[in-house]
Motif scaffolding. Sequence first.
Motif, PDB file in Angstrom:
ATOM      1  N   SER A   1      -4.601  -1.175  10.378  1.00  0.00           N
ATOM      2  CA  SER A   1      -5.475  -0.011  10.323  1.00  0.00           C
ATOM      3  C   SER A   1      -5.284   0.876  11.556  1.00  0.00           C
ATOM      4  O   SER A   1      -5.196   2.101  11.459  1.00  0.00           O
ATOM      5  CB  SER A   1      -6.938  -0.457  10.220  1.00  0.00           C
ATOM      6  OG  SER A   1      -7.816   0.640  10.313  1.00  0.00           O
ATOM      7  N   ALA A   2      -5.201   0.239  12.728  1.00  0.00           N
ATOM      8  CA  ALA A   2      -5.019   1.003  13.966  1.00  0.00           C
ATOM      9  C   ALA A   2      -3.702   1.779  13.949  1.00  0.00           C
ATOM     10  O   ALA A   2      -3.600   2.870  14.501  1.00  0.00           O
ATOM     11  CB  ALA A   2      -5.061   0.062  15.166  1.00  0.00           C
ATOM     12  N   ASN A   3      -2.700   1.207  13.296  1.00  0.00           N
ATOM     13  CA  ASN A   3      -1.386   1.858  13.206  1.00  0.00           C
ATOM     14  C   ASN A   3      -1.268   2.774  12.000  1.00  0.00           C
ATOM     15  O   ASN A   3      -0.195   3.305  11.728  1.00  0.00           O
ATOM     16  CB  ASN A   3      -0.275   0.804  13.173  1.00  0.00           C
ATOM     17  CG  ASN A   3      -0.133   0.075  14.491  1.00  0.00           C
ATOM     18  OD1 ASN A   3      -0.229   0.687  15.549  1.00  0.00           O
ATOM     19  ND2 ASN A   3       0.068  -1.224  14.443  1.00  0.00           N
ATOM     20  N   GLN A   4      -2.361   2.916  11.254  1.00  0.00           N
ATOM     21  CA  GLN A   4      -2.422   3.784  10.079  1.00  0.00           C
ATOM     22  C   GLN A   4      -1.327   3.461   9.060  1.00  0.00           C
ATOM     23  O   GLN A   4      -0.716   4.341   8.459  1.00  0.00           O
ATOM     24  CB  GLN A   4      -2.319   5.256  10.503  1.00  0.00           C
ATOM     25  CG  GLN A   4      -3.483   5.699  11.378  1.00  0.00           C
ATOM     26  CD  GLN A   4      -3.488   7.187  11.612  1.00  0.00           C
ATOM     27  OE1 GLN A   4      -2.442   7.811  11.773  1.00  0.00           O
ATOM     28  NE2 GLN A   4      -4.670   7.779  11.633  1.00  0.00           N
TER      29      GLN A   4
ATOM     30  N   THR B   1       0.220   2.215   5.529  1.00  0.00           N
ATOM     31  CA  THR B   1      -0.231   2.424   4.154  1.00  0.00           C
ATOM     32  C   THR B   1      -0.606   1.090   3.517  1.00  0.00           C
ATOM     33  O   THR B   1      -0.168   0.021   3.959  1.00  0.00           O
ATOM     34  CB  THR B   1       0.857   3.086   3.297  1.00  0.00           C
ATOM     35  OG1 THR B   1       1.962   2.168   3.148  1.00  0.00           O
ATOM     36  CG2 THR B   1       1.347   4.384   3.921  1.00  0.00           C
TER      37      THR B   1
ATOM     38  N   ARG C   1      -3.669   5.446   3.644  1.00  0.00           N
ATOM     39  CA  ARG C   1      -3.683   4.747   4.923  1.00  0.00           C
ATOM     40  C   ARG C   1      -4.884   3.806   4.983  1.00  0.00           C
ATOM     41  O   ARG C   1      -5.977   4.162   4.549  1.00  0.00           O
ATOM     42  CB  ARG C   1      -3.770   5.746   6.078  1.00  0.00           C
ATOM     43  CG  ARG C   1      -2.654   6.777   6.089  1.00  0.00           C
ATOM     44  CD  ARG C   1      -1.345   6.186   6.537  1.00  0.00           C
ATOM     45  NE  ARG C   1      -0.253   7.138   6.429  1.00  0.00           N
ATOM     46  CZ  ARG C   1       1.002   6.868   6.727  1.00  0.00           C
ATOM     47  NH1 ARG C   1       1.328   5.653   7.154  1.00  0.00           N
ATOM     48  NH2 ARG C   1       1.956   7.772   6.595  1.00  0.00           N
TER      49      ARG C   1
ATOM     50  N   ASP D   1      -7.987   2.160   6.435  1.00  0.00           N
ATOM     51  CA  ASP D   1      -9.029   2.562   7.373  1.00  0.00           C
ATOM     52  C   ASP D   1     -10.199   1.604   7.180  1.00  0.00           C
ATOM     53  O   ASP D   1     -10.690   1.453   6.059  1.00  0.00           O
ATOM     54  CB  ASP D   1      -9.449   4.012   7.110  1.00  0.00           C
ATOM     55  CG  ASP D   1     -10.332   4.566   8.223  1.00  0.00           C
ATOM     56  OD1 ASP D   1     -10.425   3.921   9.290  1.00  0.00           O
ATOM     57  OD2 ASP D   1     -10.935   5.627   8.009  1.00  0.00           O
TER      58      ASP D   1
ATOM     59  N   SER E   1     -14.386  -3.823  11.388  1.00  0.00           N
ATOM     60  CA  SER E   1     -13.315  -3.818  12.382  1.00  0.00           C
ATOM     61  C   SER E   1     -13.759  -4.471  13.683  1.00  0.00           C
ATOM     62  O   SER E   1     -13.048  -5.307  14.259  1.00  0.00           O
ATOM     63  CB  SER E   1     -12.867  -2.374  12.645  1.00  0.00           C
ATOM     64  OG  SER E   1     -11.858  -2.330  13.622  1.00  0.00           O
TER      65      SER E   1
END
Length: 199
Positions: free
Chosen positions: A109-112, A114, A172, A174, A180
């Motif tokens: 998620s932090a690296n976006q 997919t 992406r 999220d 998180s």
Amino acid sequence: MSTITITPHGKFVVKAGHVGDAFVGRLFSDKPKAFRGHILESRGSTAIEATEQVIADFDRAMAIAGSSRRLDSITGAEVPTRFEFETVLRMIDIPEHTVALLGKLRAASANQITVQDFARVCHLASARDVIDGLEKLGAAICRELECEVPAGMRYYMMLRIPTGEFPKDVARLDLQPEFSESLVTLQQGSKRSQSSHAA
């Protein structure tokens, strides 16, 4: 701790003993699963007092958390608090492949990344497998916390989807911030903060 007293409390157990210059009571899941460590700790002048205090603090924290859940602004799904996530993820039986997925989810998620690429990283066949895994986890969370989230929407408790629709392969990842933040604590093996009564 030196001599430890063990006191059941519903699906939890409190272990209390002398630590340093105080008695400390720590509340754990009675049958720890994938994530271990204590959920909350409190102090007292005796082991009994520390036990009673951590039970009172935990019951109060859960009551406050239950009435403080946020509704996702897009889907309307009820999102548990960070405290609830940290507690319930220590209680439920999470399949090994889902534990592995959770271990990679926050970084993805932090690296976006997919959803499709995340599925590939986790050696899953498709983005749908990622969502299905989170939906099953959400169902277990709902059973424990009595969250009012309909079947087929429980992954929204963990994923934040701007469109409110099932994420396409190129969407992406999220995460809901409460989820998180709980993963950070659980994956680092950190213990829950001391209660307000702790020194």
